[in-house]
Scaffold this active site. Sequence first.
Site, mmCIF file in Angstrom:
data_model
loop_
_atom_site.group_PDB
_atom_site.id
_atom_site.type_symbol
_atom_site.label_atom_id
_atom_site.label_comp_id
_atom_site.label_asym_id
_atom_site.label_seq_id
_atom_site.Cartn_x
_atom_site.Cartn_y
_atom_site.Cartn_z
ATOM 1 C CG ASP A 198 82.538 4.452 112.029
ATOM 2 O OD1 ASP A 198 83.669 4.127 112.433
ATOM 3 O OD2 ASP A 198 81.661 3.629 111.718
ATOM 4 C CE LYS A 247 89.229 1.487 114.230
ATOM 5 N NZ LYS A 247 87.773 1.608 114.006
ATOM 6 C CD GLU A 265 84.934 1.742 116.543
ATOM 7 O OE1 GLU A 265 84.782 0.516 116.650
ATOM 8 O OE2 GLU A 265 85.890 2.254 115.930
ATOM 9 C CG ASP A 318 81.384 -3.133 115.490
ATOM 10 O OD1 ASP A 318 81.346 -3.544 114.311
ATOM 11 O OD2 ASP A 318 81.855 -2.021 115.794
#
Length: 618
Positions: A23, A87, A187, A211
Amino acid sequence: MAKIGINIATGSLQKEEMIVGIDLGTTNSLVAIIHPESKQPIALKEHNSSSLVPSVVHFDEMGGLTVGEEARKFLITEPQNTIFSAKRLMGKSYNDVKQNASFFTYKVIDDDTESLVKVQVGDKFYSPIDLSSFILKELKARAEHILKTPVTKAVITVPAYFNDAQRQATRDAGKLAGLDVLRIINEPTAASLAYGLGLNKDEQKTIAVYDLGGGTFDISILQITNGIFEVLSTNGDTYLGGDDFDRAIVKHWLQQTGLSEEEMSGNKELSQALRLKAEEAKKHLSSNNTFEAKLNGDLLRITKAEFNELIAPLISKTIDSCRNAVKDAGIEISAIDTVVMVGGSTRVPAVKEAVSSFFGKPVHDEVNPDEVVALGAAVQADILAGNNKEFLLLDITPLSLGIETMGGLMDVLIPRNSKIPTKAGRQYTTSKDGQSGMRISVFQGERDLVQDNRKLAEFNLTGIPAMPAGLPKVEVSFLINADGILVVTARELRSGVEQKIEVKPQYGLSDEDVEKMLLDSITHAKDDIAKRALVEAKTEGEQLLETTEKFLTKNAQQLTQEELVQTAEAMQALQLALTMEDKDLIHKKMEELNDISRPYAERLMDMAVSQAMKGKTI
C-alpha cells in the site's frame, strides 16, 4: 536444485519467490504477505514497531537520503529538503497542481507547461516517480530484512480515480525500486478483498468503501459480480484528512492559551509540539471523554464533545461526497450491501457514527483500517502466485504493449499482466507545424527505450489537416480481444481521419523470451529510467527554446535591450546544456530561462488584456 529461504521471523520454510502486497499511501506506506502457515494476510513489522512507514523522504547536504520515521523528524526543521505527499504529484503536470502549490513546503517547479511536475532539492531535480521509488525501495529492504528472503515481485495499490498516467508512474516507481509490479489494483478493491468480499465466485454485491487517511479522503462504490470488481463511482477530497482534525484541535488550544497563529508559525518547535499533542488528544478521545496535557506551563484541555463539534463540518463534507458518489453510481443508498472503513482516521467514533447513519447499516471496521489495503493487496498477490486455487485467473498479457513517442521512448498503453479482453487509449499530438502524417510504431516489452523492446507493427496515419504543432489530437487506442488479437487504431479527432492494424496473438514469444525480457527490465531499470529522464529533459528543453524563439520573433520590439541580451544568454546556456548528458543541468538552465522570460511575458499579457478591454464595459 531450488534454493529455499528460511524465514527467521516466522520460523517457517518458504519458497524462494515471495509476492508481496504494497500500500503506497500519501501519508504512510506498508507491506503485507499471506503468512505461509496460517494462510492469513499479515502486515510486516519488526516485533515492537509499527507496520507503517511514513511516506516521507529527506535529503541531507551530502545528497544522502532517509525514508520514513527518520525523515519525518525533518519536516519542521528542514522543510525545503523533506518531501511528503509525493503521491499527490504522481503523473501530474505543473498545471494540475498549481492551485495547491502552497500546500507543499518544498520547491515544486512551477513552470506553466503540460510536462510532468518536478521537485527541486538543492541543485537536483526529482520526479514524483523517483521520490516514490525511494519509499518503495525502503519498503522492499524492510520486507527482505523481516522475511530474510529476496522480495522482487509485488502488487501495488492506487486510488480508484488514478488515471492511466498515474498508474504508469506507480509502475515505473516500482521498477526503479527493483520490483516487478505484477498488478496495480484499486485501493477500494484491495480493502474489499481483505474482508473476503468478491472471493466467492457466485456472489453479487454492491460495496461502499469509505477511506479517510491522514491527508486525503475517498469514497468508492464498487460492484462485484463473479469475482470481477467494477468501480461504479468515486468521489472525495484530496486535501481533507486526519491532519485537518489535528489542526482543528491546535486552533482550539490557541484560543484557549491566547497564543496567536503568527506566534505559533514563527516558532517551529512549538508548532510541531502542539501538532503532536493534538494527534495524541485525537487518539485518546476515541476511548476517553477528556484529554489534558501541559505544554510550556500552559494547560491544554479538550473534551470529546468539543472535539466532535470541531470536526463536525469536516465529517459532513465527507458525507456530501458519499451522497454524490451514490448519485453518480445511479443507485439508491438501500442498494449498498456492505460498507467498509479504510484509513486510520476512521477510528474516530464520530466518523463511524456519521457513516453508519448515512448508509443506514453497521460499518465493517474489524480489520485494522491502517493495514486493510495492504492486506488486500497480499490476498491479490496470493491469487497471482497461484496459491489460491479457488480463484480463476483470466488470461493476461505477458508483456507490456505501447507505442514509440518523441526521442524513441516507449509509452505503455497496456501494462503487462492486464486481463484479456482489454482496451486502452491515449491522445497524442504533432511536434511540427503543418505536420500531415504520424508514424505509429507498436512495441512489446518492459524497457523504457523502444530500441530495447520488440517491434510488432508499424503504420502511417496520413491526411492530418495542416495545423500548428500541438493542435491536432490523435487518439491511439489498443484493443485486445478475447482471442488475444491486438487491434491498434489511430484517429485524428478534429478531422476524423483514421487508420487501423491487427497484430496476431502471442506475438511468437516463448516463456524463456518473456522471462529474459522481464529480467532485463529489472536489471537495467536504473539506467533505463535515467536515459528516459534525459531524453524527456532534452525534448522539453528543445521545445522551450523553440517557443521562446517564436515569442521573441513576434514581440522583440516590446522588450528592453537588457531583456533581449539576458534571454539570448540564457538560451545559449540551455542550448549548451542540451549537448551534455546531465538532466539536472538542463532543468536548471530551463528554470533560469523561465525566470528571465516570465516577467516580460506577464507584462505583454497584461498589455494585451488592457488593449482588448479598451472601450469595453464589463
